[in-house]
Write an enzyme that holds these catalytic residues in place. Structure first.
Site, PDB file in Angstrom:
ATOM      1  N   PRO A  91      -1.260   0.956   3.369  1.00  0.00           N
ATOM      2  CA  PRO A  91      -2.270   1.926   4.049  1.00  0.00           C
ATOM      3  C   PRO A  91      -2.051   3.504   3.346  1.00  0.00           C
ATOM      4  CG  PRO A  91      -1.164   0.841   5.714  1.00  0.00           C
ATOM      5  CD  PRO A  91      -0.218   0.527   4.510  1.00  0.00           C
ATOM      6  N   GLU A 118       6.131  -4.053   9.608  1.00  0.00           N
ATOM      7  CA  GLU A 118       5.931  -2.567   9.677  1.00  0.00           C
ATOM      8  C   GLU A 118       5.842  -2.063   8.455  1.00  0.00           C
ATOM      9  OE1 GLU A 118       6.258  -4.469  12.393  1.00  0.00           O
ATOM     10  OE2 GLU A 118       4.863  -3.211  13.139  1.00  0.00           O
ATOM     11  N   ARG A 156     -14.843  -9.396 -11.400  1.00  0.00           N
ATOM     12  CA  ARG A 156     -15.954  -9.221 -11.698  1.00  0.00           C
ATOM     13  C   ARG A 156     -16.452  -8.393 -12.636  1.00  0.00           C
ATOM     14  NH1 ARG A 156     -19.060  -6.397  -8.662  1.00  0.00           N
ATOM     15  NH2 ARG A 156     -20.951  -7.593  -8.634  1.00  0.00           N
ATOM     16  N   ASP A 171     -24.918  -3.136 -10.577  1.00  0.00           N
ATOM     17  CA  ASP A 171     -24.333  -2.860  -9.009  1.00  0.00           C
ATOM     18  C   ASP A 171     -24.652  -1.566  -8.562  1.00  0.00           C
ATOM     19  OD1 ASP A 171     -23.238  -5.443  -9.094  1.00  0.00           O
ATOM     20  OD2 ASP A 171     -21.360  -4.688  -9.185  1.00  0.00           O
TER      21      ASP A 171
HETATM   22  N1  4FD Z   1      -5.345  -0.306   4.123  1.00  0.00           N
HETATM   23  C1  4FD Z   1      -3.323  -2.108   3.800  1.00  0.00           C
HETATM   24  C2  4FD Z   1      -2.535  -2.643   3.025  1.00  0.00           C
HETATM   25  C3  4FD Z   1      -1.473  -3.336   3.539  1.00  0.00           C
HETATM   26  C4  4FD Z   1      -1.414  -3.225   4.963  1.00  0.00           C
HETATM   27  C5  4FD Z   1       1.684  -2.978   4.804  1.00  0.00           C
HETATM   28  C6  4FD Z   1       3.164  -0.784   4.424  1.00  0.00           C
HETATM   29  C7  4FD Z   1       1.991  -2.102   5.854  1.00  0.00           C
HETATM   30  C8  4FD Z   1      -3.287  -2.076   5.384  1.00  0.00           C
HETATM   31  C9  4FD Z   1       3.244  -1.768   3.373  1.00  0.00           C
HETATM   32  C10 4FD Z   1       2.893  -0.950   5.607  1.00  0.00           C
HETATM   33  C11 4FD Z   1       2.355  -3.007   3.560  1.00  0.00           C
HETATM   34  C12 4FD Z   1      -4.587  -1.199   3.297  1.00  0.00           C
HETATM   35  C13 4FD Z   1       0.970  -4.102   5.121  1.00  0.00           C
HETATM   36  N2  4FD Z   1      -2.363  -2.672   5.928  1.00  0.00           N
HETATM   37  N3  4FD Z   1      -0.243  -3.808   5.708  1.00  0.00           N
HETATM   38  O1  4FD Z   1      -4.773  -1.452   1.971  1.00  0.00           O
END
Ligand code: 4FD
Length: 254
Positions: A91, A118, A156, A171
């Site tokens: 994230p 986490e 793609r 697209d």
């Molecule tokens: N929004 C995304 C990617 C992974 C995830 C995770 C650190 C959490 C959302 C590393 C924290 C991996 C995204 C796994 N959640 N969760 O791209």
């Protein structure tokens, strides 16, 4: 012609293996355009229980993925694919977009690192990761779905993967506009007719109608997309036509 290699590091390789056996990715693999393999991070964990996670230093809820198994898995994948780019899905990554996908589609290979729990021990991100990508502002239980989104978006764009090379350049996000509405048979469905122009066979009129429909949708649903967009001649012509039509409506009110 080179094969683009996707290598996904995960504690759930079954998710990636199921994905690579279905649909467009499966066909791209069969055509020899891409390869997609999973690497089980647990195979690089030490000890009888092959532990891949541990409690966070400093306390707090949840578990953190231990650095050693991920580091070993990344080094192993890099040894097999020396020119691949290593990407952590998280994230905190830079926001993924069609622009991003176009850049990634030129890579010889991608090593996609999926975290769980986490998060991943911070010391992994520093020297073993080239890029950190987020597919959007939401939290998943693991990076696997994000890795699949990236693979799907990138394959793609690889020449020969879609039926026609035109399909991807058509697209909406390549043109920075939303897609025009699509219809297929029957000509009338539950009292709703297909727009008559689309049945006319007049391809010039159809093309103009579709462009106008794309502009309308973009204006109503995603007006902020116009800020990023360089408008072409035919697009300006349609906006000018709207201006005249809107001014006529305003005139009748005064
Ligand atoms: N929004 C995304 C990617 C992974 C995830 C995770 C650190 C959490 C959302 C590393 C924290 C991996 C995204 C796994 N959640 N969760 O791209």
């Amino acid at each position: 012609m080179s094969v683009m290699t996707f290598t996904v590091l995960t504690i759930f390789p079954e998710m990636i293996d199921a994905f690579s056996g279905i649909g467009m990715l499966r066909r791209a693999i069969e055509k020899g355009l891409v390869s997609c393999s999973s690497v089980n991070i647990r195979d690089f964990a030490e000890g009888k229980h092959k532990v891949t996670d541990d409690r966070p230093y400093g306390g707090g809820a949840g578990m953190v993925m231990k650095p050693e198994p991920i580091a070993s898995a990344i080094r192993s994948a890099k040894a097999t694919h020396p020119s691949a780019k290593t990407i952590l899905l998280s994230p905190q990554g830079s926001p993924f977009s069609q622009h991003h996908a176009r850049q990634l589609s030129t890579c010889e290979g991608l090593i996609l690192v999926c975290g769980r729990y986490e998060g991943v021990d911070e010391r992994i991100c520093c020297d073993l990761i080239d890029d950190e990508i987020s597919i959007g502002d939401f939290v998943l239980t693991g990076g696997e779905l994000a890795a699949m989104v990236i693979i799907d978006t990138v394959i793609r764009l690889i020449p020969g993967v879609l039926g026609s090379t035109l399909s991807a350049s058509n697209d909406s996000f390549e043109k920075q506009l939303l897609e025009y509405p699509q219809y297929t048979r029957p000509p009338s469905f539950e009292g709703q007719a297909v727009p008559e122009i689309l049945l006319s066979g007049d391809h010039a009129r159809i093309e103009r109608w579709r462009l106008e429909a794309s502009l309308k949708r973009t204006f109503l649903k995603r007006p902020e997309l116009f800020k990023e967009k360089k408008l072409a001649g035919p697009e300006i012509d349609i906006l000018k036509k709207w201006r005249i039509e809107l001014e006529a409506i305003i005139q009748t009110q005064s």
